[in-house]
Design an enzyme around this catalytic site. Structure first.
Site, PDB file in Angstrom:
ATOM      1  CG  HIS A   1     -16.559  -6.544   1.749  1.00  0.00           C
ATOM      2  ND1 HIS A   1     -15.764  -5.723   0.978  1.00  0.00           N
ATOM      3  CD2 HIS A   1     -17.786  -5.975   1.763  1.00  0.00           C
ATOM      4  CE1 HIS A   1     -16.481  -4.701   0.544  1.00  0.00           C
ATOM      5  NE2 HIS A   1     -17.721  -4.835   1.003  1.00  0.00           N
TER       6      HIS A   1
ATOM      7  N   PRO B   1      -8.801  -8.031  -1.257  1.00  0.00           N
ATOM      8  CG  PRO B   1      -6.583  -8.696  -1.418  1.00  0.00           C
ATOM      9  CD  PRO B   1      -7.979  -9.199  -1.606  1.00  0.00           C
ATOM     10  CG  LEU B   2     -11.840  -3.499  -0.773  1.00  0.00           C
ATOM     11  CD1 LEU B   2     -12.400  -2.380   0.099  1.00  0.00           C
ATOM     12  CD2 LEU B   2     -12.962  -4.289  -1.415  1.00  0.00           C
TER      13      LEU B   2
ATOM     14  CG  ASP C   1     -18.774   3.849  -1.725  1.00  0.00           C
ATOM     15  OD1 ASP C   1     -18.917   4.578  -2.710  1.00  0.00           O
ATOM     16  OD2 ASP C   1     -19.693   3.558  -0.942  1.00  0.00           O
TER      17      ASP C   1
ATOM     18  CD  GLU D   1       5.269   0.904 -11.836  1.00  0.00           C
ATOM     19  OE1 GLU D   1       6.179   1.575 -12.354  1.00  0.00           O
ATOM     20  OE2 GLU D   1       4.287   1.420 -11.234  1.00  0.00           O
TER      21      GLU D   1
ATOM     22  CG  PHE E   1       9.425   0.850 -10.045  1.00  0.00           C
ATOM     23  CD1 PHE E   1       9.695   1.657  -8.947  1.00  0.00           C
ATOM     24  CD2 PHE E   1      10.002   1.165 -11.258  1.00  0.00           C
ATOM     25  CE1 PHE E   1      10.512   2.774  -9.065  1.00  0.00           C
ATOM     26  CE2 PHE E   1      10.826   2.271 -11.388  1.00  0.00           C
ATOM     27  CZ  PHE E   1      11.088   3.079 -10.302  1.00  0.00           C
TER      28      PHE E   1
ATOM     29  CG  HIS F   1      17.503  -1.773 -14.404  1.00  0.00           C
ATOM     30  ND1 HIS F   1      16.924  -2.398 -15.479  1.00  0.00           N
ATOM     31  CD2 HIS F   1      18.213  -0.720 -14.904  1.00  0.00           C
ATOM     32  CE1 HIS F   1      17.247  -1.759 -16.597  1.00  0.00           C
ATOM     33  NE2 HIS F   1      18.048  -0.739 -16.272  1.00  0.00           N
TER      34      HIS F   1
ATOM     35  CG  HIS G   1      15.596   3.925  -9.660  1.00  0.00           C
ATOM     36  ND1 HIS G   1      15.163   5.033  -8.979  1.00  0.00           N
ATOM     37  CD2 HIS G   1      14.929   3.933 -10.849  1.00  0.00           C
ATOM     38  CE1 HIS G   1      14.290   5.700  -9.727  1.00  0.00           C
ATOM     39  NE2 HIS G   1      14.126   5.053 -10.851  1.00  0.00           N
TER      40      HIS G   1
ATOM     41  NE  ARG H   1      21.728   0.667 -16.335  1.00  0.00           N
ATOM     42  CZ  ARG H   1      22.887   1.235 -16.662  1.00  0.00           C
ATOM     43  NH1 ARG H   1      24.026   0.750 -16.154  1.00  0.00           N
ATOM     44  NH2 ARG H   1      22.921   2.273 -17.471  1.00  0.00           N
TER      45      ARG H   1
END
Length: 665
Positions: A66, A115-116, A155, A416, A442, A466, A478, A525
């Protein structure tokens, strides 16, 4: 010659003037960190404004994106192709100075931030890439890769969970050329952060293996001394800089409003007196420009490096040519021919493994051609099958003492999001082609890093295994149902879901070749049957969708399928008394990029009887089958049971496809 305070005030003045024009932006961080930027750029940064892509330049990343007017101001002042008019166009359509720094707009912007937490994580990727490239190319007496990665962060970056993934890995890797300046101003949008950010930040970083210093962020001598110490350290460094947000704004500095609001004309007028800065908006005196100008010094630094590289090239011509190729992002000259030869060999073998196993086979075929590969997994290497026959671990389970940065494979741990953003940094650094894997479920943790890769138009390869209820007993936590269609919604992202070994190899080839977008490669899988094809069909796989099985004349029905459901479509077509065409569509996005004539040849508008089958949420397929068509897929979450039972339970079977064919024909 202007003094340091005046040089820093040039950043403050340009910031408050530029933010005022659109009456929106974030003046606080640039005004608060101006003194740090002045010392860093005028005393330490190795860069050349006339060649922003110099291979061995230091990299600078504004993680608290920013505060974009800080890098824009510095790039302008040091001599990059960023004019006063560009600064006046801050936040305007198609300007070089968008609201947050965006890669590919202004020269000298190394990555898109906003995007911090992702900026610091990208920076870990940059520093990791420097370490790997140095280990792979440097020789005794010939250090052609030797640069630092500098980061400004705030921060908010440290509150985001991804920052912990990043700093933990950086400490574990011992990335000593990563130097971060923390804007410790104690302010965020909601006010003083003490009520929601009471962490002991220095101890947090020290616990992760970083060197940490705490200084006054407005004391140039302290900033210089701390930076010198950080450069000499054998660890990554955090310099905690106590600053006043919006410094120089007489009534607003130190408060939360200056974080994200224009100062206003009255406050700017008073700030000019307070700093002092007795010049008109966007007016920079010649002596201030002279104090900032880095063109001559930068050209000299690059010239010195060019001499070093010439000596390296004379001593190691093959390595020098490889370095130049990889930093340019070019593939080996014979890649296309060798890749096609490998795909033909895969086709000849007619094997029927899970596509995650087929993916490892593809890596075994392509890795010898691509020494730039930098693979990895988020603690799932045996399941993802990403560790191939050419993989050499950089980090193993023996700790930092056994790091081998000349390797090409990383165990990222269960991180991830961090893995994905680090890979983006590696890609942006140049010289390496990262791929990293986890279970498809994930990808949810990593989603914003995928979006950023697509936004930046960079070649990062995300590998997911998977992919559906086909993973079986692990159950709905999952089993993916909405992930595939929502990944397809990301603009400029190629999503591949291949059905067998050949489509898998082609998917990898496409991901490798396309340097203007990232790719998602999605694998099963469970074992999937090999599909026979002729040479034309193999060539057409690269078009994202193609006719896998055809019929004489105009088909009665077209069945479209992807991945593990292609064999269901083929079985139903074989059993039908209708004339059924089967279209395998491993990549919807790539198919949509084809010309209208090709798409019409595969999906003729005249044939409206259509069925689509995919073990995922069905919504995206109505575009192809129409309101009179049928879609076979998922409408709910999965269940915990063996995969064959689940496909039967949810009605994703050959019999279901056959019934749908009869209903639409």
């Amino acid at each position: 010659m202007s003094n340091r305070a005046t040089l820093a005030n040039a950043i403050r003045a340009l910031t408050m003037d530029a933010v005022q024009i659109p009456n929106s932006g974030h003046p606080g961080a640039p005004m608060g960190m101006a003194d740090i930027a002045e010392v860093l750029y005028n005393d330490f940064m190795n860069h050349n404004p006339t060649n922003p892509k110099w291979a061995d330049r230091d990299r600078f990343i504004m993680s608290n994106g920013h505060g974009s007017m800080l890098p824009y101001s510095v790039l302008h002042l040091t001599g990059y192709d960023l004019s006063t008019d560009d600064l006046k166009a801050f936040r305007k359509l198609h300007s070089k100075t968008p609201g947050h720094p965006e890669y590919g707009y202004a020269p000298g912007i190394e990555t898109t931030t906003g995007p911090l937490g992702q900026g610091i994580t990208n920076a870990v990727g940059f520093a990791l890439a420097e370490k790997v490239m140095a280990a792979q190319f440097n020789k005794d007496g010939h250090e052609i890769v030797d640069h630092n990665t500098y980061v400004f962060l705030g921060d908010g970056c440290l509150m985001e969970g991804i920052s912990q993934e990043a700093i933990s890995l950086a400490g574990s890797f011992g990335l000593s050329k990563l130097i971060c300046f923390y804007d410790d101003n104690n302010i965020s949008i909601d006010g003083n952060v003490d009520g929601w950010f009471a962490d002991d930040t220095p101890k947090r970083f020290e616990a992760c293996g970083w060197d940490v210093q705490s200084i006054d962020g407005h004391d140039a001598d302290a900033i210089k001394a701390a930076t010198e110490k950080a450069i000499a350290s054998d660890k990554p460094s955090l310099i905690c800089c106590k600053t006043v947000i919006g410094k120089g704004a007489p009534t607003k500095e130190g408060g939360h409003h200056v974080h994200g609001e224009a100062l206003g004309e009255e406050e700017i007028a008073e700030a000019r007196k307070h700093l002092p800065w007795p010049y008109a908006p966007f007016e920079i005196p010649d002596e201030v420009y002279a104090g900032w100008d880095a063109k001559e010094a930068g050209a000299a630094k690059e010239a010195a490096w060019n001499e070093k590289f010439a000596a390296y090239k004379a001593a190691y011509p093959a390595e020098a040519a490889e370095f130049e190729r990889r930093m340019a992002g070019d593939l080996p000259a014979d890649f296309e021919a060798q890749a096609n030869k490998f795909i033909a060999e895969v086709n000849t073998k007619e094997e029927s493994p899970a596509t995650r196993v087929a993916s490892k086979g593809a890596l075994n075929g392509f890795a010898p051609l691509l020494p730039e590969f930098l693979g990895g997994s988020a603690d799932l290497s045996p399941s993802n099958n990403t560790f191939n026959d050419k993989s050499v671990r950089i980090n193993d389970d023996h700790g930092s003492a056994s790091m081998n940065f000349a390797g090409n494979y990383i165990s990222y741990g269960v991180r991830e999001f961090g893995m994905s953003a680090i890979m983006n940094g590696v890609t942006l650094h140049g010289g390496l082609m990262p791929y990293g894997a986890t279970f498809l479920m994930f990808s949810e943790y990593a989603r914003n890093a995928l979006r950023m890769a697509a936004l930046m138009k960079i070649r990062t390869i995300f590998v997911y295994t998977h992919d559906s209820i086909g993973l079986g007993e692990d159950g709905p936590t999952h089993q993916c149902v909405e992930q595939i269609p929502t990944l397809r919604m990301i603009p400029n992202m190629a999503v591949w879901r291949p059905c067998d070994t050949v489509e898998t190899a082609v998917a990898w080839k496409d991901a490798i070749k396309n340097d203007a977008r990232p790719s998602v490669l999605i694998f099963s899988r469970q074992n999937l049957p090999f599909q026979k094809r002729d040479a034309d069909q193999i060539a057409n796989i690269e078009k994202g969708g193609y006719i896998l099985k055809d019929t004489d004349g105009t088909p009665d029905v077209i069945v479209i399928a992807t991945g593990s459901e292609v064999h269901l479509a083929m079985e139903a077509a074989e059993a039908s008394d209708k004339k059924v065409r089967v279209v395998s569509m491993p990549s919807v996005e790539v198919f949509e990029q084809q010309d209208d004539a090709y798409k019409e040849s595969v999906l003729p508008a005249a044939v409206t009887a259509r069925v689509a089958v995919e073990a995922a949420i069905m919504d995206g397929w109505w575009k192809y089958v129409g309101t009179n068509g049928k879609v076979i897929g998922m409408t709910t979450f999965g269940e915990s049971a063996p995969a064959p039972e689940l496909f039967k339970y949810f009605g994703i079977t050959t019999e279901a496809v056959s019934k749908a064919i009869d209903e639409v024909a």
